[in-house]
Design a protein around this motif. Sequence first.
Motif, mmCIF file in Angstrom:
data_model
loop_
_atom_site.group_PDB
_atom_site.id
_atom_site.type_symbol
_atom_site.label_atom_id
_atom_site.label_comp_id
_atom_site.label_asym_id
_atom_site.label_seq_id
_atom_site.Cartn_x
_atom_site.Cartn_y
_atom_site.Cartn_z
ATOM 1 N N PRO A 330 0.799 -1.227 0.000
ATOM 2 C CA PRO A 330 0.000 0.000 0.000
ATOM 3 C C PRO A 330 0.831 1.275 0.000
ATOM 4 C CG PRO A 330 -0.083 -1.100 2.140
ATOM 5 C CD PRO A 330 0.565 -2.049 1.199
ATOM 6 N N ILE A 331 1.976 1.278 0.678
ATOM 7 C CA ILE A 331 2.804 2.493 0.694
ATOM 8 C C ILE A 331 3.440 2.720 -0.665
ATOM 9 C CG2 ILE A 331 4.881 3.538 1.677
ATOM 10 C CD1 ILE A 331 4.158 2.296 4.353
ATOM 11 N N ALA A 332 3.954 1.654 -1.274
ATOM 12 C CA ALA A 332 4.546 1.780 -2.606
ATOM 13 C C ALA A 332 3.511 2.269 -3.619
ATOM 14 C CB ALA A 332 5.128 0.442 -3.053
ATOM 15 N N GLN A 333 2.314 1.695 -3.566
ATOM 16 C CA GLN A 333 1.254 2.111 -4.497
ATOM 17 C C GLN A 333 0.869 3.567 -4.274
ATOM 18 O OE1 GLN A 333 -0.581 -0.008 -7.055
ATOM 19 N NE2 GLN A 333 -0.650 2.164 -7.614
ATOM 20 N N ARG A 334 0.749 3.959 -3.025
ATOM 21 C CA ARG A 334 0.355 5.334 -2.707
ATOM 22 C C ARG A 334 1.427 6.325 -3.155
ATOM 23 N NH1 ARG A 334 -0.931 7.691 3.393
ATOM 24 N NH2 ARG A 334 -1.792 9.711 2.710
ATOM 25 N N LEU A 335 2.698 5.970 -2.978
ATOM 26 C CA LEU A 335 3.788 6.840 -3.431
ATOM 27 C C LEU A 335 3.800 6.963 -4.954
ATOM 28 C CD1 LEU A 335 6.738 5.782 -1.105
ATOM 29 C CD2 LEU A 335 5.725 8.070 -1.254
ATOM 30 N N TYR A 336 3.599 5.831 -5.642
ATOM 31 C CA TYR A 336 3.575 5.872 -7.103
ATOM 32 C C TYR A 336 2.455 6.789 -7.592
ATOM 33 C CZ TYR A 336 3.011 4.546 -11.958
ATOM 34 O OH TYR A 336 2.902 4.596 -13.331
ATOM 35 N N ASP A 337 1.273 6.619 -7.038
ATOM 36 C CA ASP A 337 0.125 7.431 -7.459
ATOM 37 C C ASP A 337 0.377 8.915 -7.201
ATOM 38 O OD1 ASP A 337 -1.154 5.104 -8.187
ATOM 39 O OD2 ASP A 337 -2.360 4.967 -6.353
ATOM 40 N N ALA A 338 1.006 9.234 -6.064
ATOM 41 C CA ALA A 338 1.244 10.629 -5.702
ATOM 42 C C ALA A 338 2.281 11.273 -6.613
ATOM 43 C CB ALA A 338 1.690 10.718 -4.248
ATOM 44 N N ILE A 339 3.415 10.605 -6.806
ATOM 45 C CA ILE A 339 4.497 11.201 -7.594
ATOM 46 C C ILE A 339 4.136 11.243 -9.075
ATOM 47 C CG2 ILE A 339 6.899 10.920 -8.327
ATOM 48 C CD1 ILE A 339 7.520 9.870 -5.545
ATOM 49 N N TYR A 340 3.613 10.135 -9.598
ATOM 50 C CA TYR A 340 3.227 10.128 -11.012
ATOM 51 C C TYR A 340 2.095 11.129 -11.260
ATOM 52 C CZ TYR A 340 1.919 8.475 -15.622
ATOM 53 O OH TYR A 340 1.636 8.417 -16.963
ATOM 54 N N GLY A 341 1.212 11.279 -10.302
ATOM 55 C CA GLY A 341 0.139 12.256 -10.442
ATOM 56 C C GLY A 341 0.655 13.679 -10.510
ATOM 57 N N LEU A 342 1.668 13.988 -9.710
ATOM 58 C CA LEU A 342 2.287 15.321 -9.763
ATOM 59 C C LEU A 342 3.031 15.513 -11.079
ATOM 60 C CD1 LEU A 342 3.761 15.616 -6.144
ATOM 61 C CD2 LEU A 342 1.864 16.930 -7.077
ATOM 62 N N GLN A 343 3.785 14.504 -11.487
ATOM 63 C CA GLN A 343 4.582 14.612 -12.707
ATOM 64 C C GLN A 343 3.723 14.890 -13.932
ATOM 65 O OE1 GLN A 343 6.485 10.786 -12.454
ATOM 66 N NE2 GLN A 343 8.363 11.619 -11.575
ATOM 67 N N THR A 344 2.568 14.262 -14.002
ATOM 68 C CA THR A 344 1.728 14.346 -15.195
ATOM 69 C C THR A 344 0.609 15.379 -15.074
ATOM 70 O OG1 THR A 344 0.358 12.537 -14.327
ATOM 71 C CG2 THR A 344 2.173 11.942 -15.804
ATOM 72 N N GLY A 345 0.547 16.093 -13.960
ATOM 73 C CA GLY A 345 -0.457 17.131 -13.794
ATOM 74 C C GLY A 345 -1.839 16.616 -13.460
ATOM 75 N N VAL A 346 -1.958 15.331 -13.152
ATOM 76 C CA VAL A 346 -3.252 14.774 -12.748
ATOM 77 C C VAL A 346 -3.617 15.266 -11.355
ATOM 78 C CG1 VAL A 346 -4.499 12.632 -12.234
ATOM 79 C CG2 VAL A 346 -2.993 12.759 -14.235
#
Length: 358
Positions: A330-346
């Motif tokens: 869950p922590i890895a998934q949450r980090l991926y969603d947060a960082i990728y979301g920032l990177q792509t403007g989502v």
Amino acid sequence: MEYTFPVTRTANPKPRPADETQLGFGKLFTDHMFLMNYTEGQGWHDGRIVPYGPISLDPSAMVFHYAQELFEGMKAYRTPDGTVQLFRPDKNIERMNNTCDRLCVPRIAPEVALQAICQLVDIDRDWIPHSKGTSLYIRPFIIATDPMLGVHPSKTYIFCVILSPVGSYYAAGINPVRIMVEREYVRCVKGGTGLAKAGGNYAASLIGQKKAEESGFAQVLWLDGIHRKYIDEVGAMNVFFVIDGVVITPDLTDGNILPGVTRRSCLEILKKWGLPVEERKLAIDEVLQAQQEGRLNEAFGTGTAAVISPIGELYDCGRSYIVNNNEIGPIAQRLYDAIYGLQTGVLEDDMGWTYKIG
């Protein structure tokens, strides 16, 4: 002060890939590149954008013989509204200059490096793919060019930036990988160049990677070069372990681990979320014992290419240690969603980490 570099546009633009599912990583390159020269006594000069193509060097150029070379890696992303943006480019440029210091290469003014990257990306922005998970990989690098055989810092250099449209790192979703603990070879040691993004570090790692792949593993878990006890990195990525709910990553105090921008971002986000985080020496035996006792909750690597790469299995001395039922935690998934979301403007950038181009 703003910089605008002269541009020579290609007379023969290349066809852009029609099928973005076949991009892969680092196989295609855009129409243009940035070049700038360094001459001792003159400094960095003659920055320009030119058609992508071969660089002519003397066979005795020092980069070929003494590996005085460094590089960086970052990405440009297309946001839902069509904006093109970078993710924390200031931190990549800061690390590039720190690598310059370690390898006796002259620093480049951060504002000059950033303008070179932004102007080049803007010119070749049509190469940025549109599909989910894709991006434009940016590879700045510096090579020593003195035509002389002698072990000392070069007096001339080339700074170059090239661009490559890349596909989704996870074509079939974020799947945990199998990792082999490497106890024979080492990537680097205290006092070496581990803190620098230098090509020699990666050359030294190839034998371990080859050994792991031949045994059916995705990568190796590197241990420190002195005691063969403490964890350094996983493959070419920084590594995190969650033990008893505490997120632990090896610290940077010995200078043998690359200070990753994604690593830094993960740490800052975890602290913002209020999760317990530790940067410290972490012995491989501590991790394996935690797994045996059911206290190893999850493990993952972090880096520019994948953002987060979950570890599903550690293999050491003939024994397999399964992590989190071979599933992303869950922590890895949450980090991926947060960082990728920032990177792509989502996601809205409430960290001030994105830099818009154009």
